[in-house]
Every structure is written in structure tokens, then in C-alpha cells.
Design a protein around this motif. Structure first.
Motif: not given
Length: 355
Positions: A216-240
Motif C-alpha cells: 500500500e502506498p504511503t507518504e514514505l513509499g510502499l508498505r506491505t499490508r497483511y490482513f485477516s477477516n474471520l466471521y461466523f454467521d448462524y441462524q438459530w431458528n426463525e427468530h434469532w
């Protein structure tokens, strides 16, 4: 002889028309759209046009406006498919401010590599593979987006290979122009790499892990970026229904060989009273001490947030929503009456229609 010629000409016309009709039948078109109007009020009464510099949706104070209006056409022919979407609104003005191409939300050409459609390659401007919240608010549990979602990519430009061996598993790898880029700001930067793994053990559960590695470009040049996204989606029943997510990233420091990190956990619970009424509660935290992603007044960004929204669906394709949201920072990063304060409270209402 004349009758034979006329018959032959008529027959050729019939077969020609039949061939064109068959071609037209093989081409499938699908038109869809979404429009959302809103009104937001920030009790800190900001003097600037934008309420908060790290938010990109519903970010106008004390005025009615259009957050996102989108029109999409999808086409498929045999094993090839394409999608083109155009959009406008304050979300576009804020989130695409650095791009020359602002009108296009999505422009994708894809091809299935096998008859069972387990392997696919697509290229173009595509929705982000990161996160569980999109720019189409009707599909999100809360009205406004989490700090986690607002400060990770909404779109990517590049090429994607996807492999779906079964209904339970999906794997994807990507090469893109960078962290939410249409055009590369620094042409010397290498292409960014991304990955995604989705596991759906049942129809009601989804576990997703997405990663990003790029310069990623910054004011002082390119800097390496590492990123992780984790999520869990659960439909418990018709309400929750609940969603738990966690983002963590790090980027090489502008000075020295150290890395500066940021993180954000979020938890959302939705309760549906019936088919017309829903409510959702969100609690979240975002920490970016070195202002890698969020730079507010050059102070460490450590902010908690809670929100509560109520949704009314008079018909299936229409949503009327209202949400109260409170943010509390460990540092005085918000502005009220020309003074820095540690908290902010705002109310947002919206009405959306999709087809």
C-alpha cells in the motif's frame, strides 16, 4: 420453378429465425436494482458536511439524501456470465473519492471451466470478498455498517479463481490492484494477493476466512499490508440470528522494520418478531493505535460502539429502518461545539426498495 424458389426462401427464413430464436433463448438477462433514502442526525452537530471521517454510509448530518441507488444487469450465455452495475449517492461520493471511475459499482466477466460449474474465473470490478456486510443495506442485520466493515474494502478490481467442490465448501484466490482500488495509485506496486475459504456445515451456518497481502502506498513509499477477516454467521431458528466477526491486520512501519497493527471484534444479534418486524443489537470495538487505517486528529483510535435498530417491512422488498448508535473513544477524537470530546451519539433512519 418460381413456387419452388419462393418455398425455399420461406423455409430458409424460418430456419434462420429459428436459429436466432434459439440463440436468444440461450442468452439470459436479469435486471435488478436498489435505492435507499435516509436522514441522519448527529447530536454532536458537526459543522462539516460529513459527520465522521471514518464512515462512508449515511454520512450527512441533518439532511435528507440518497445513500445508494444502484441498477444492475446480469447476462449469461452457456458457460459465460457478466454483470454490470451503476450507482450513485453519498456512499459513492465518500467511498470512491480517490477514484476517477465512480459511476461503476460492478463490471465483471466470468466463465465456468467445467460442466458442473465447480471451477470459475472472473475478472473486473467486483464486490469485496472480505466481510459480511455489503453496500446493499437490505442484506445487513444493522442499518449502519460496523466500524470493521466501513474500514475494510467494499470492492476489488482484479481476477478471481473460485473452486466449489460441494455445497459445504468454497475456495477462492485473487490477484487485485490493491486495498479497495480500481486504479493503482502506484504502478510499481506488485499485485495484491487474496484468499477466501467458506465452510457451510448446514444451511443455517457459515464460517468464512478471508485474507489480503499487498503493498500500500504511503507518504514514505510502499508498505506491505497483511490482513485477516474471520466471521461466523448462524441462524438459530426463525427468530434469532447472530454474526460474530474479527478483523486483524498489520502493516510495515513507515520507519524501521517494525509492524503496526490494528484489530476489530464485532458481535451482532438479530431478533425477528415476525415477517414484518425485526430488531438488532450490535457491540463492537476498533483499535488502530498508529493510525494505519483510521487517522483521527493524529491520536490513537480506540473506540467502542453500541447500536440498536428496529426494522419494518410493509412488503417483502421494502425496508423502513431506524437506528440509534453510540460511540465511545478512549481519546477525545470527536468534535462538539468546537471542542474535542470522547463520545458521539447519532440517529439514522432509512427507507429502501429493491427489485
Amino acid at each position: 420453378m418460381k413456387k419452388i424458389w419462393q418455398f425455399s426462401l420461406s423455409l430458409s427464413f424460418v430456419f434462420s429465425f429459428a436459429g436466432k430464436a434459439q440463440t436468444l433463448d440461450s442468452l439470459k438477462l436479469d435486471l435488478s436494482g436498489f435505492i435507499e433514502s435516509y436522514y441522519a442526525y448527529d447530536f454532536n452537530k458537526p459543522s462539516d458536511n460529513q459527520k465522521l471521517p471514518f464512515m462512508y454510509n449515511y454520512n450527512r448530518n441533518n439532511e435528507f439524501n440518497i445513500n445508494n441507488a444502484l441498477l444492475r444487469v446480469k447476462a449469461s450465455f452457456e458457460n459465460v456470465y457478466a454483470s454490470l452495475a451503476l450507482h450513485a449517492g453519498t456512499y459513492v461520493e465518500d467511498n470512491y473519492a480517490a477514484e476517477e471511475i465512480k459511476l461503476i459499482s460492478e463490471a465483471i466477466v466470468g466463465i465456468y471451466l467445467d460442466d458442473k460449474r465447480k471451477h470459475a474465473i472472473e475478472m473486473g470490478i467486483m464486490p469485496s470478498y472480505i466481510g459480511f456486510e455489503t453496500a446493499i443495506s437490505a442484506s445487513n442485520l444493522t442499518l449502519t455498517r460496523s466500524m470493521l466493515a466501513e474500514n475494510s474494502p467494499y470492492f476489488m478490481t482484479g481476477i478471481k479463481y473460485q473452486f466449489q467442490p460441494s455445497e459445504k465448501w468454497m475456495f477462492a484466490t485473487l490477484l487485485t490492484n490493491g486495498w479497495q482500488r480500481i486504479a493503482k495509485p502506484d504502478k510499481s506496486a506488485l499485485l495484491a494477493f487474496g484468499s477466501q475459504i467458506t465452510f457451510k456445515p448446514t444451511e443455517n451456518a457459515a464460517l468464512n476466512w478471508s485474507t489480503f497481502i499487498g503493498d500500500e502506498p504511503t507518504e514514505l513509499g510502499l508498505r506491505t499490508r497483511y490482513f485477516s477477516n474471520l466471521y461466523f454467521d448462524y441462524q438459530w431458528n426463525e427468530h434469532w440470528r447472530t454474526i460474530a466477526g474479527f478483523d486483524v491486520g498489520m502493516q510495515k512501519s513507515s520507519v524501521g522494520d517494525n509492524y503496526e497493527d490494528w484489530l476489530s471484534p464485532v458481535f451482532i444479534a438479530q431478533y425477528a418478531f415476525n415477517s414484518k418486524w425485526q430488531t438488532a443489537f450490535r457491540t463492537e470495538y476498533y483499535q488502530d493505535e498508529n493510525n494505519v487505517i483510521i487517522n483521527v486528529n493524529d491520536m490513537a483510535f480506540k473506540t467502542f460502539g453500541n447500536s440498536l435498530n428496529v426494522d419494518f417491512l410493509p412488503i417483502k422488498k421494502v425496508k423502513i429502518r431506524i437506528e440509534a448508535r453510540w460511540l465511545k473513544s478512549q481519546e477525545p477524537i470527536f468534535i462538539r461545539d468546537n471542542q474535542l470530546v470522547e463520545n458521539d451519539l447519532f440517529i439514522t433512519t432509512s427507507m429502501s426498495f429493491e427489485f
